[in-house]
Design a protein around this motif. Structure first.
Motif, PDB file in Angstrom:
ATOM      1  N   THR A  85       0.729  -1.434  -0.074  1.00 27.84           N
ATOM      2  CA  THR A  85       0.135   0.502  -0.271  1.00 27.84           C
ATOM      3  C   THR A  85       1.074   1.529   0.184  1.00 27.84           C
ATOM      4  O   THR A  85       2.209   1.306   0.632  1.00 27.84           O
ATOM      5  CB  THR A  85      -1.180   0.268   1.325  1.00 27.84           C
ATOM      6  N   VAL A  86       0.209   2.264  -0.081  1.00 26.58           N
ATOM      7  CA  VAL A  86       1.255   2.814  -0.236  1.00 26.58           C
ATOM      8  C   VAL A  86       1.660   3.974   1.465  1.00 26.58           C
ATOM      9  O   VAL A  86       2.826   4.660   1.988  1.00 26.58           O
ATOM     10  CB  VAL A  86      -0.427   5.053  -0.076  1.00 26.58           C
ATOM     11  N   LYS A 127      -8.101   6.404   2.623  1.00 25.67           N
ATOM     12  CA  LYS A 127      -5.982   6.947   3.141  1.00 25.67           C
ATOM     13  C   LYS A 127      -5.657   5.693   2.234  1.00 25.67           C
ATOM     14  O   LYS A 127      -5.651   4.973   1.613  1.00 25.67           O
ATOM     15  CB  LYS A 127      -6.782   6.126   4.544  1.00 25.67           C
ATOM     16  N   GLY A 128      -4.399   6.503   2.924  1.00 31.23           N
ATOM     17  CA  GLY A 128      -3.113   5.557   2.937  1.00 31.23           C
ATOM     18  C   GLY A 128      -3.472   3.193   2.186  1.00 31.23           C
ATOM     19  O   GLY A 128      -2.886   3.517   1.747  1.00 31.23           O
ATOM     20  N   ARG A 129      -3.732   3.357   3.483  1.00 29.72           N
ATOM     21  CA  ARG A 129      -3.821   1.722   3.823  1.00 29.72           C
ATOM     22  C   ARG A 129      -4.811   1.458   2.503  1.00 29.72           C
ATOM     23  O   ARG A 129      -3.915   0.168   2.358  1.00 29.72           O
ATOM     24  CB  ARG A 129      -4.415   1.932   5.890  1.00 29.72           C
ATOM     25  N   ASP A 135       2.910  -2.826  -9.896  1.00 27.65           N
ATOM     26  CA  ASP A 135       4.161  -2.646  -9.651  1.00 27.65           C
ATOM     27  C   ASP A 135       4.994  -1.668 -11.375  1.00 27.65           C
ATOM     28  O   ASP A 135       5.956  -1.345 -10.767  1.00 27.65           O
ATOM     29  CB  ASP A 135       4.454  -4.422 -11.105  1.00 27.65           C
ATOM     30  N   ASP A 136       4.375  -1.047 -11.589  1.00 27.97           N
ATOM     31  CA  ASP A 136       4.336  -0.504 -12.390  1.00 27.97           C
ATOM     32  C   ASP A 136       4.606   1.413 -11.986  1.00 27.97           C
ATOM     33  O   ASP A 136       4.259   2.797 -12.630  1.00 27.97           O
ATOM     34  CB  ASP A 136       3.767  -0.024 -13.732  1.00 27.97           C
ATOM     35  N   ASP A 137       4.009   1.373 -10.541  1.00 28.67           N
ATOM     36  CA  ASP A 137       4.482   2.458  -9.617  1.00 28.67           C
ATOM     37  C   ASP A 137       3.061   3.150  -9.800  1.00 28.67           C
ATOM     38  O   ASP A 137       2.997   4.236  -9.789  1.00 28.67           O
ATOM     39  CB  ASP A 137       5.507   3.118  -9.771  1.00 28.67           C
ATOM     40  N   GLY A 138       2.105   2.614  -9.734  1.00 27.59           N
ATOM     41  CA  GLY A 138       0.629   2.953 -10.520  1.00 27.59           C
ATOM     42  C   GLY A 138      -0.245   2.728  -9.225  1.00 27.59           C
ATOM     43  O   GLY A 138       0.550   2.300  -7.717  1.00 27.59           O
ATOM     44  N   VAL A 139      -1.099   3.743  -9.085  1.00 28.90           N
ATOM     45  CA  VAL A 139      -2.030   3.546  -7.927  1.00 28.90           C
ATOM     46  C   VAL A 139      -3.967   2.377  -8.240  1.00 28.90           C
ATOM     47  O   VAL A 139      -4.139   2.783  -9.017  1.00 28.90           O
ATOM     48  CB  VAL A 139      -2.416   4.667  -6.641  1.00 28.90           C
ATOM     49  N   LYS A 140      -3.943   2.121  -7.470  1.00 29.00           N
ATOM     50  CA  LYS A 140      -5.495   1.325  -7.352  1.00 29.00           C
ATOM     51  C   LYS A 140      -6.179   1.515  -5.893  1.00 29.00           C
ATOM     52  O   LYS A 140      -5.081   1.035  -4.760  1.00 29.00           O
ATOM     53  CB  LYS A 140      -5.033  -0.050  -7.657  1.00 29.00           C
ATOM     54  N   ILE A 141      -7.628   2.143  -5.831  1.00 28.05           N
ATOM     55  CA  ILE A 141      -8.522   2.055  -4.755  1.00 28.05           C
ATOM     56  C   ILE A 141      -8.561   1.552  -4.191  1.00 28.05           C
ATOM     57  O   ILE A 141      -8.925   0.013  -5.203  1.00 28.05           O
ATOM     58  CB  ILE A 141      -9.375   3.109  -4.975  1.00 28.05           C
TER      59      ILE A 141
END
Length: 446
Positions: A85-86, A127-129, A135-141
């Motif tokens: 996670t973030v 929230k960050g958690r 893997d490609d340094d993207g993010v997903k909710i």
């Protein structure tokens, strides 16, 4: 699905998240499990997640019920994010993330929220958690356990107190603006490495302060003006004054054209909009230039010749020999308004290649002899020789660049400066058109 549970990677109030492997395909995924008798939240998450398909929201893989260690478990299968996670990214970084990363992650979260809100879904616990790093340094909710549809009958509120909006803390409503407030708190978390309201000790105190005071989370001082403005748009206490997801996606802080990109050395820099972008050419060959200038004070002409010599020795030129400048058969006159005397002076200046001596005056050492220190003759000789050097370097480098698709952005600056100086002094100039140096040739010679 026939699968095997692996190690635990996360825990919630009523569920546990583990790594799992498909026994047939070998695919790795995440499984979120809760005891069946208290799995209502997990079942609600499954009903919502199974209807969604978005690259910025964790993917649904299925569900089942299993019996393990004497317990009946409800299992929700989701895609696995090996980077965690973030919050894990913050811990690995040793504190707050750099702004380029915060900017990228924030845009990814907004894209996920745009999809959820467009489908009438409020996440309720951003929230960050609950943000996964891919893997490609993207993010997903992720973690839609608290999510609800805005047209539903539920009037209850849920989420994590420190990330709750004022209207949620008062128990009034929990709509799309509540996710925007929580996003602002998450941006602060990414930038500082700490949750918002760090001076609040317990959840009840947090709810009272958030709901019934005029305070907002403290905006960090060590972030850009654009980031601060973005946060003020998210952290309006009045939910009707907060910007929507669509408005925030157009904000300068997360605008796609402002994103940093990785350079060849892995460092990040702003994406250039032109080959003459100042940031681009200011940074090129900075070390070599500083080393030259730090040796001795020098006049501009001499420093320029030293710089041209460095360009000649560059690996792109492959130590090619200088052409015979005295041979006119490969030159084409493209402009000639001067007298014969002026052209004769230009021809007479075509002497052997100059060699820079250690004297930082304006004189040049040519074939072992030093020219007069007369300022006018020195400038004429330097300008003429510099133009020839630059023409040769430009043609040779551009030939090479046609094959390798690279470009040295410092060359236009040198060319413009030298040719401008030369044209101010002379009324006639020539362009090399020999096939070997023809940079317009689609099949350039090595």
């Amino acid at each position: 699905m026939d699968w095997t549970r692996g190690g635990t990677i996360g825990r919630g109030s009523t569920s546990v998240v583990s790594v799992a492997t498909d026994n047939y395909s070998g695919d790795v995924f995440a499984v979120k499990s809760s005891e069946l008798y208290r799995a209502e939240s997990l079942k609600r998450e499954q009903r919502i997640l199974s209807t969604l398909s978005c690259p910025h929201v964790v993917a649904y893989k299925g569900c089942d019920v299993s019996s393990e260690n004497g317990k009946v478990l409800y299992n929700l299968f989701m895609e696995y994010a090996p980077k965690g996670t973030v919050v894990d990214a913050i811990e690995k970084h040793g504190g707050g993330l750099d702004e380029a990363t915060v900017r990228s992650y924030t845009r990814g979260i907004l894209l996920g929220l745009r999809f959820l809100h467009g489908n009438g879904i409020v996440h309720c616990d951003i929230k960050g958690r609950n943000i996964l790093v891919t893997d490609d340094d993207g993010v997903k909710i992720a973690d839609l356990g608290c999510a609800k549809r805005v047209n539903g009958v539920s009037s209850s509120v849920s989420g994590t107190p420190l990330y709750m909006a004022p209207e949620v803390a008062r128990g009034e409503q929990q709509g799309f603006p509540a996710d925007i407030w929580a996003l602002g708190c998450t941006v602060i978390e990414m930038a500082t490495g700490k949750a918002p309201w760090p001076d609040v000790d317990d959840p009840l105190s947090a709810l009272y302060r958030i709901g019934f005071s005029s305070d907002v989370p403290e905006i960090p001082n060590n972030i850009s003006k654009q980031a601060k403005d973005f946060l003020t748009k998210c952290l309006k206490r009045n939910p009707f004054e907060r910007w929507s997801v669509i408005q925030l996606l157009a904000h300068e802080f997360v605008n796609e054209s402002k994103f940093a990109v990785n350079g060849r050395d892995g460092s990040q820099s702003e994406t250039p909009t032109s080959v003459l972008n100042r940031q681009l050419w200011d940074s090129m060959e900075e070390i070599d230039t500083n080393q030259i200038l730090s040796k001795k004070p020098c006049f501009p002409t001499k420093c320029l010749m030293k710089r041209i010599q460095l360009l000649v020795e560059d690996d792109l030129v492959f130590s090619l020999r200088m052409p015979n400048w005295d041979c006119d058969e490969n030159w084409v006159t493209v402009r000639s308004n001067g007298s014969l005397e002026e052209e004769a002076w230009v021809s007479s200046s075509n002497v052997d290649e100059p060699h820079m001596n250690d004297d930082y005056g304006l004189g040049l050492e040519i074939s072992g002899q030093k020219t007069s220190n007369n300022f006018e003759s020195g400038c004429k000789t330097s300008s003429s020789k510099a133009c020839k050097y630059v023409t040769f370097i430009l043609c040779t480098k551009l030939n090479y660049c046609n094959d390798r698709y690279t470009f040295n952005a410092i060359l236009p600056v040198v060319v413009i400066g030298i040719l401008s100086s030369y044209l101010l002094t002379h009324k006639s100039f020539k362009v090399l058109s020999h096939p070997k140096y023809n940079f317009m040739d689609p099949n350039p010679h090595p």
